[in-house]
Design a protein around this motif. Structure first.
Motif, short mmCIF file in Angstrom:
data_model
loop_
_atom_site.label_atom_id
_atom_site.label_comp_id
_atom_site.label_asym_id
_atom_site.label_seq_id
_atom_site.Cartn_x
_atom_site.Cartn_y
_atom_site.Cartn_z
N ILE A 22 57.43 0.02 -42.01
CA ILE A 22 56.48 1.04 -42.45
C ILE A 22 56.37 2.16 -41.42
CG2 ILE A 22 54.33 0.05 -41.50
CD1 ILE A 22 54.65 1.45 -45.04
N ILE A 23 56.44 1.81 -40.14
CA ILE A 23 56.40 2.84 -39.10
C ILE A 23 57.59 3.78 -39.23
CG2 ILE A 23 56.69 3.21 -36.61
CD1 ILE A 23 54.94 0.66 -36.22
N ARG A 24 58.78 3.22 -39.40
CA ARG A 24 59.98 4.06 -39.52
C ARG A 24 59.95 4.89 -40.81
NH1 ARG A 24 63.49 3.26 -35.57
NH2 ARG A 24 63.44 1.29 -34.40
N ALA A 25 59.39 4.34 -41.87
CA ALA A 25 59.29 5.09 -43.12
C ALA A 25 58.38 6.30 -42.96
CB ALA A 25 58.78 4.19 -44.24
N VAL A 26 57.24 6.13 -42.30
CA VAL A 26 56.32 7.25 -42.07
C VAL A 26 56.95 8.29 -41.16
CG1 VAL A 26 54.09 7.93 -41.09
CG2 VAL A 26 54.25 5.87 -42.50
N PHE A 27 57.58 7.83 -40.11
CA PHE A 27 58.20 8.77 -39.17
C PHE A 27 59.46 9.43 -39.73
CE2 PHE A 27 56.23 6.47 -35.27
CZ PHE A 27 55.02 7.11 -35.52
N GLY A 28 59.98 8.90 -40.82
CA GLY A 28 61.14 9.51 -41.46
C GLY A 28 60.78 10.65 -42.41
N LEU A 29 59.50 10.89 -42.64
CA LEU A 29 59.08 11.97 -43.53
C LEU A 29 59.31 13.33 -42.88
CD1 LEU A 29 55.70 10.41 -44.73
CD2 LEU A 29 57.82 10.54 -46.05
N GLU A 30 59.50 14.34 -43.71
CA GLU A 30 59.69 15.69 -43.20
C GLU A 30 58.44 16.19 -42.47
OE1 GLU A 30 60.86 20.18 -44.82
OE2 GLU A 30 60.92 18.45 -46.17
N LYS A 31 57.28 15.93 -43.03
CA LYS A 31 56.02 16.26 -42.39
C LYS A 31 55.77 15.28 -41.25
CE LYS A 31 51.46 16.75 -41.72
NZ LYS A 31 50.97 17.64 -40.68
N CYS A 32 55.37 15.77 -40.09
CA CYS A 32 55.14 14.90 -38.93
C CYS A 32 53.75 14.28 -39.00
CB CYS A 32 55.30 15.69 -37.64
SG CYS A 32 55.01 14.71 -36.15
N PHE A 33 53.72 12.97 -39.05
CA PHE A 33 52.47 12.21 -38.96
C PHE A 33 52.51 11.37 -37.69
CE2 PHE A 33 53.03 12.91 -43.51
CZ PHE A 33 51.75 13.23 -43.94
N HIS A 34 51.35 11.14 -37.11
CA HIS A 34 51.21 10.12 -36.07
C HIS A 34 50.65 8.85 -36.71
CE1 HIS A 34 51.00 13.15 -32.45
NE2 HIS A 34 52.12 13.23 -33.15
N ILE A 35 50.78 7.73 -36.02
CA ILE A 35 50.30 6.45 -36.53
C ILE A 35 49.45 5.76 -35.47
CG2 ILE A 35 50.98 4.11 -37.23
CD1 ILE A 35 53.52 5.26 -38.44
N LEU A 36 48.32 5.22 -35.92
CA LEU A 36 47.48 4.36 -35.08
C LEU A 36 47.39 3.00 -35.77
CD1 LEU A 36 45.45 3.76 -32.79
CD2 LEU A 36 43.65 4.70 -34.29
N VAL A 37 47.91 1.97 -35.11
CA VAL A 37 47.82 0.60 -35.62
C VAL A 37 46.59 -0.06 -35.00
CG1 VAL A 37 48.93 -1.68 -35.65
CG2 VAL A 37 50.32 0.40 -35.94
N ILE A 38 45.78 -0.69 -35.86
CA ILE A 38 44.64 -1.48 -35.39
C ILE A 38 44.97 -2.94 -35.66
CG2 ILE A 38 42.15 -1.83 -35.47
CD1 ILE A 38 42.76 1.04 -34.85
N ASP A 39 45.34 -3.68 -34.62
CA ASP A 39 45.78 -5.05 -34.82
C ASP A 39 44.69 -6.03 -34.39
OD1 ASP A 39 48.13 -6.90 -35.45
OD2 ASP A 39 47.46 -7.62 -33.49
#
Length: 249
Positions: A22-39
């Motif tokens: 899922i991280i790689r899928a989000v980072f593969g988008l044309e629009k740049c998103f950051h990710i915060l994981v709450i584990d």
């Protein structure tokens, strides 16, 4: 440096099968998103996978907060909201780790808030029929009629009140008193949307297709739904008597 005005909060508990994908899928988008994981202390090593990716590939756009034990979906998101506000993100997303929410829909939620001027964008399963794939029929009916129940009891016109795929503009989360949000399970999703509605924020439902997880184990339980079911009457009563904050322009 990959700067972004948007961050995707992903709560995790035992998601080792999905988290890197899922991280790689989000980072593969044309629009740049950051990710915060709450584990929440995943014993399967989910946090270690995230930390490896942070240290090797995504140090400037992937972040993690590790908590001790399962503390509830609502508290995970509240923790993520506060962190995101402190770090000056303007568009703050909720998304599951298991691909039930399609990362390709993130730009559509962003467009609704950034370009169309809505304050909250909901990835909705029910605004254009019932768009759910691979769920048992009993669970589909429970989820659908739960949202119908919320609409009837509260007068809140959103079709998918329990949706967990959402984009909030910064000012929404700055206005809602986050420490006063009471529900910890999926009732949290209803309470956040209802509070935004009562304050007067503009909400749009963006139709999405929800796909049941392919890998890992569902965290859904009867207790989660009962909290949402019995909490709705309380929200309705609050709507009559509670003084909601005003929108800050």
């Amino acid at each position: 440096m990959n700067s972004s005005d948007s961050i995707v909060i992903i709560p995790t508990y035992n998601e080792k099968e999905n988290i890197e994908k899922i991280i790689r899928a989000v980072f593969g988008l044309e629009k740049c998103f950051h990710i915060l994981v709450i584990d929440d202390g995943s014993p399967d090593g989910t946090a270690s996978i995230v930390e490896r990716l942070m240290n090797t590939e995504f140090s400037d756009r992937l972040f993690i907060i590790k908590r001790k034990g399962k503390q509830g979906l609502g508290t995970a998101y509240i923790t993520g909201f506060k962190w995101s506000l402190e770090h000056k993100y303007d568009y703050i997303f909720e998304m599951d780790a298991d691909f039930s929410h399609n990362p390709n829909d993130l730009p559509r939620l962003y467009h609704a808030t950034h370009d169309e001027g809505y304050d909250v964008a909901i990835g909705s399963r029910y605004v254009s029929g019932v768009n759910v794939v691979n769920w048992p029929i009993g669970r589909v009916l429970m989820s659908y009629f739960a949202s119908q129940y919320v609409r009837i009891v509260t007068g809140f016109k959103v079709h998918d009140t329990t949706a967990g795929f959402v984009c909030y503009r910064r000012r929404v989360l700055e206005t809602i008193p986050l420490d006063q949000i009471r529900f910890k399970g999926y009732g949290f999703q209803i309470e956040m949307k209802f509070t935004a509605y009562k304050i007067g924020f503009k909400i749009k439902e963006v139709p999405v297709v929800f796909v049941n997880r392919r890998e890992g184990t569902s965290k859904m339980s009867g207790g989660i739904f009962s909290e949402a079911f019995f909490g709705v009457m309380r929200l309705r009563i609050d709507g009559w008597f509670r003084k909601y904050p005003k929108i800050k322009e």
